[in-house]
Write an enzyme that holds these catalytic residues in place. Structure first.
Site, PDB file in Angstrom:
ATOM      1  N   CYS A 104       0.849  -1.194   0.000  1.00  0.00           N
ATOM      2  CA  CYS A 104       0.000   0.000   0.000  1.00  0.00           C
ATOM      3  C   CYS A 104       0.883   1.242   0.000  1.00  0.00           C
ATOM      4  CB  CYS A 104      -0.940   0.009   1.211  1.00  0.00           C
ATOM      5  SG  CYS A 104      -0.090   0.197   2.786  1.00  0.00           S
ATOM      6  N   CYS A 107       3.655   1.859   2.602  1.00  0.00           N
ATOM      7  CA  CYS A 107       4.938   1.189   2.426  1.00  0.00           C
ATOM      8  C   CYS A 107       5.971   2.157   1.850  1.00  0.00           C
ATOM      9  CB  CYS A 107       4.797  -0.023   1.511  1.00  0.00           C
ATOM     10  SG  CYS A 107       3.760  -1.345   2.179  1.00  0.00           S
ATOM     11  N   ASP A 510       9.416  22.132 -32.161  1.00  0.00           N
ATOM     12  CA  ASP A 510      10.594  21.603 -32.835  1.00  0.00           C
ATOM     13  C   ASP A 510      10.444  21.971 -34.310  1.00  0.00           C
ATOM     14  OD1 ASP A 510      12.946  20.084 -33.246  1.00  0.00           O
ATOM     15  OD2 ASP A 510      11.726  18.421 -33.966  1.00  0.00           O
ATOM     16  N   ASP A 696       8.955  15.725 -32.225  1.00  0.00           N
ATOM     17  CA  ASP A 696       8.836  14.421 -32.885  1.00  0.00           C
ATOM     18  C   ASP A 696      10.024  13.500 -32.713  1.00  0.00           C
ATOM     19  OD1 ASP A 696      10.669  15.774 -34.571  1.00  0.00           O
ATOM     20  OD2 ASP A 696      10.104  14.468 -36.235  1.00  0.00           O
ATOM     21  N   ASP A 700      13.648  15.163 -28.419  1.00  0.00           N
ATOM     22  CA  ASP A 700      12.557  15.941 -27.815  1.00  0.00           C
ATOM     23  C   ASP A 700      11.946  15.239 -26.607  1.00  0.00           C
ATOM     24  OD1 ASP A 700      12.713  17.961 -29.791  1.00  0.00           O
ATOM     25  OD2 ASP A 700      11.542  16.744 -31.165  1.00  0.00           O
TER      26      ASP A 700
END
Length: 799
Positions: A104, A107, A510, A696, A700
């Site tokens: 959980c 932890c 870009d 792209d 990037d």
């Protein structure tokens, strides 16, 4: 028969006669084994016993974890064993570990707090979504074996992180979520048929026995939905209640639990309406949403593993005599010399010792043109040798390469990315608190007035004011808008995109493959001699058709083939076509073929190649990366909104400034590395701006992960797509313009849905409190409210 006492640490039964126990939170707690006792004592001695107050599930039994021998842990102290997964920076070492035994969220708190209290540990951060622990520590004071032993002392096993293991863990979780979704959908359909048959509206005139059978059938079919499919909702609600924080998990658990309990009551008494169909409906819709979120996280976790695939599995190592032998990449060492043949990937960062060629670095920079490289030039692992053989002296391997640096930038950017809180959760938290208070007061009042009606009135109030419409207000609008955008060619992979687009004030672009098409095209042929343009193009194409260079694709098919062609890396091609000796490429290279000065390049836009023979220059051929047709419309839309526009590119050519001027971009920079792009983004965000990034390439990836909203082109690399919040599948920038409008409309519809849901719940509450609304009408009203929210969201399908 008496129920066995559960172990306070792991929850397993305590064997009869067991004497293992520990003082926790002021009380003696029973333990099932010495392992649990040792772990509990360690947690208490570390001052972290509040872990037991906040955990939402029992811990894993230490004996169920893989056993680790002391000499096995000691192996991790060897430098050769640590080399693949431990990095050193000054006096500190850092590594990534995969943790077993996490049950959980508490932890994560326990692991981080315990390690930060250990002498020598400088930093510890656990990612609960993939169970990865990032640790920085002084290995001079604390050996790695002791660090792993510290984790075992509090009940967790740690292993060096490998992407394949992490992906396998996420795949298991994904299969579990899919099973829960499938069970909920299958059983809900059966429950709906059994429940509807008992409705008075159908007037089926059921016998008492058949009515009882249908009620018990619905109960039996609904029980697995509640106790198998919906366990995560109840665990989340318990955790949130322990931390005194009301969320949608609390409201959903109340709705499911309340409807289930009311259905049991109705089944046992044979009176009242069944609510099992509502339980199945809630579970199916909510589990579907959680499943989609999990798949998005799975794609993100697989991103790093994809980068590793850029490296070759083996390479050609040269001995002192110059003979080559193929070895595994893992056997390569710094200082070795490797032979990289044309068309092969460079296996490591290094310096060219001999040879000359062109190197395609598009996988890292996103730029399509290979760069000339010769003796003394640096080359990068994962890039492609295009033309001639190279001998490379290895300088960096593994985590020290530039490729690995991009991975670290990606992970850092993802860790720093802010998470937007859902508006519906904030509204529901306060509304739920009000409803609970009102329901308690109403129940007490009606208990005094008419105790027989108190339960049904409180149930009607809870059902009528159940924030189902409030829960659907945001997801339905987002789902509908997402589907509409998908039809337009824009795939959203994160849920915060539509809300975030309304907050953007800066857009970073870009260049190559984003604002431009990402491929060279022949734009002009300027004849310099007696031959016309078509004849010159035919000769140039004959030479280029024998080349593998990306430039060659721009010339098309040649009407006649070249007799011979030789490639001079970084300069051009020379060969014979129809008995004519020709050269094409850099002006100085072509001019050396006819022994005179090269003509001056007549323009500065695009890439100019000279074609010539032994007599003199024949023609200029101009290549350019064409601007996308809808790029001006996208920039115009950004200007109308008053957004700042920035162009950041890895291309160092003058084309960066030319495109920025042509499109009216406010700021442009070229020749940037991935780290430099990320630094520019962080500078802009430091000014308080919210940034949309459109890119792209692999270069990037860090900036896509760090931006507030990121969009990858459909032609982008797979890694860029998995790191982005949205993917422009159609590659049409016009779809992004339409997305701005849909984002604005979806926000308005979300506000309308939230307003209606709040208004309905606010109006129905007093009528339910005074007993004017029966549970049946409450259920119908809740369904009608939810239906209205859904129909309003469907308006987003019109575009």
């Amino acid at each position: 028969m008496a129920q066995p006492t559960p172990c306070y640490h792991c929850g397993l039964p305590v064997p009869t006669g067991s004497h293992y126990q520990t003082l926790v939170l002021g009380q003696i707690r029973p333990m099932c084994c010495p392992g649990c006792q040792a772990v509990a004592e360690t947690i208490v001695k570390s001052g972290l016993e509040s872990y037991y107050q906040h955990r939402s599930d029992a811990a894993i039994n230490p004996q169920a974890l893989p056993e680790a021998l002391s000499d096995e842990l000691a192996l991790y102290d060897r430098q050769d064993v640590q080399q693949p997964f431990v990095k050193h920076d000054g006096e500190l070492a850092s590594t990534s570990l995969l943790i077993e035994g996490i049950s959980c969220a508490a932890c994560g708190w326990l692991i981080e707090r315990h390690l930060k209290g250990v002498d020598g540990v400088a930093e510890a951060s656990l990612n609960l979504s993939n169970h990865r622990l990032q640790v920085r520590w002084s290995d001079a004071r604390l050996p790695l074996s002791e660090l792993l032993a510290e984790l075992r002392r509090i009940g967790y096993a740690a292993h060096p992180y490998h992407p394949d293991q992490a992906a396998e863990h996420l795949a298991r979780e994904n299969r579990r979520a899919m099973r829960q979704l499938g069970v909920a959908g299958l059983l809900w359909m059966q429950v709906m048929m059994a429940t509807m048959a008992t409705w008075p509206e159908f007037n089926l005139d059921l016998s008492a026995g058949m009515d009882s059978i249908l009620r018990w059938t619905a109960l039996l079919l609904t029980t697995p939905i509640v106790f198998y499919c919906c366990t995560d909702f109840f665990k989340g609600a318990l955790r949130d209640l322990r931390t005194r924080h009301l969320t949608m998990d609390v409201s959903v658990s109340l709705a499911i639990g309340g409807a289930y309990i009311a259905g049991i009551w109705s089944t046992l008494t044979g009176q009242g309406e069944l609510y099992f169909d509502a339980v199945g409906m809630f579970a199916l819709f909510l589990l579907a949403g959680r499943y989609l979120e999990r798949r998005a996280r799975e794609r993100t976790a697989a991103a790093t593993a994809q980068l590793v695939n850029l490296l070759p599995a083996s390479c050609l190592k040269l001995d002192e005599a110059g003979h080559s032998s193929r070895i595994l990449l893992s056997e390569l060492q710094v200082g070795d010399r490797v032979l990289v043949q044309p068309g092969a990937l460079i296996p490591a960062d290094g310096v060219i010792a001999s040879g000359q060629s062109s190197v395609d670095e598009s996988v890292l920079t996103g730029e399509y043109l290979p760069l000339a490289r010769g003796v003394g030039d640096s080359v990068t692992a994962g890039t492609l040798n295009v033309e001639g053989p190279l001998t490379v002296a290895v300088q960096a391997l593994g985590d020290d390469t530039r490729l690995s640096a991009i991975v670290r930038l990606l992970e850092r950017a993802q860790a720093d990315k802010p998470r937007l809180a859902e508006l519906a959760d904030r509204v529901a938290q306060w509304f739920l608190l009000i409803v609970l208070v009102v329901a308690t007061v109403v129940g007490l009042v009606w208990w005094q007035i008419d105790s027989a009606r108190a339960f049904w009135i409180v149930l009607a109030l809870l059902v009528a004011t159940c924030p189902c419409a409030l829960s659907l207000a945001t997801p339905t609008a987002l789902t509908t808008a997402t589907g509409t955008l998908h039809k337009l060619g824009l795939l959203l992979t994160r849920g915060h995109v539509l809300e975030g687009l309304n907050q953007i004030d800066t857009v970073i672009f870009d260049k190559t493959g984003t604002l431009t098409e990402g491929r060279l095209t022949l734009t002009a042929v300027h004849s310099l001699g007696a031959l016309d343009g078509d004849a010159c193009l035919a000769l140039a194409a004959a030479l280029e058709n024998r080349s593998e260079h990306p430039i060659a694709r721009a010339f098309g098919r040649a009407p006649q083939p070249a007799d011979t062609v030789d490639s001079v890396p970084g300069l051009g091609l020379q060969g014979s076509v129809g008995g004519r000796n020709l050269r094409i490429g850099q002006p100085a290279f072509v001019a050396a073929g006819y022994g005179a000065a090269a003509p001056v390049i007549p323009g500065d836009q695009g890439q100019w190649l000279l074609l010539g023979d032994e007599q003199g220059p024949l023609a200029w051929l101009v290549l350019d990366d064409r601007l996308r047709e809808d790029a001006p419309a996208l920039l115009a839309a950004c200007r109308r909104k008053g957004w700042k526009t920035v162009l950041l590119s890895g291309d160092s050519s003058p084309m960066v400034g030319q495109i920025a001027e042509q499109l009216g971009i406010d700021q442009a920079e070229g020749g940037l590395t991935p780290a430099a792009k990320l630094a520019r983004l962080q500078e802009i965000q430091g000014q308080g701006r919210r940034v949309l990034m459109l890119g792209d390439g692999v270069n990037d990836v860090p900036i896509l992960a760090a931006a507030d909203i990121s969009v990858a082109m459909g032609s982008a690399t797979d890694l860029a797509k998995t790191s982005a919040d949205a993917v422009l599948l159609s590659n049409r920038l016009q779809s992004l313009v339409q997305a701005f409008d849909i984002a604005r409309r979806s926000r308005r519809i979300i506000v309308e849905n939230l307003a209606w849901a709040s208004l309905y719940n606010g109006l129905i509450l007093p009528f339910a409190a005074i007993g004017w609304v029966t549970p049946l009408w409450a259920a119908l009203g809740m369904s009608a409210s939810s239906l209205l929210v859904v129909l309003n969201a469907l308006r987003l399908t019109r575009h």
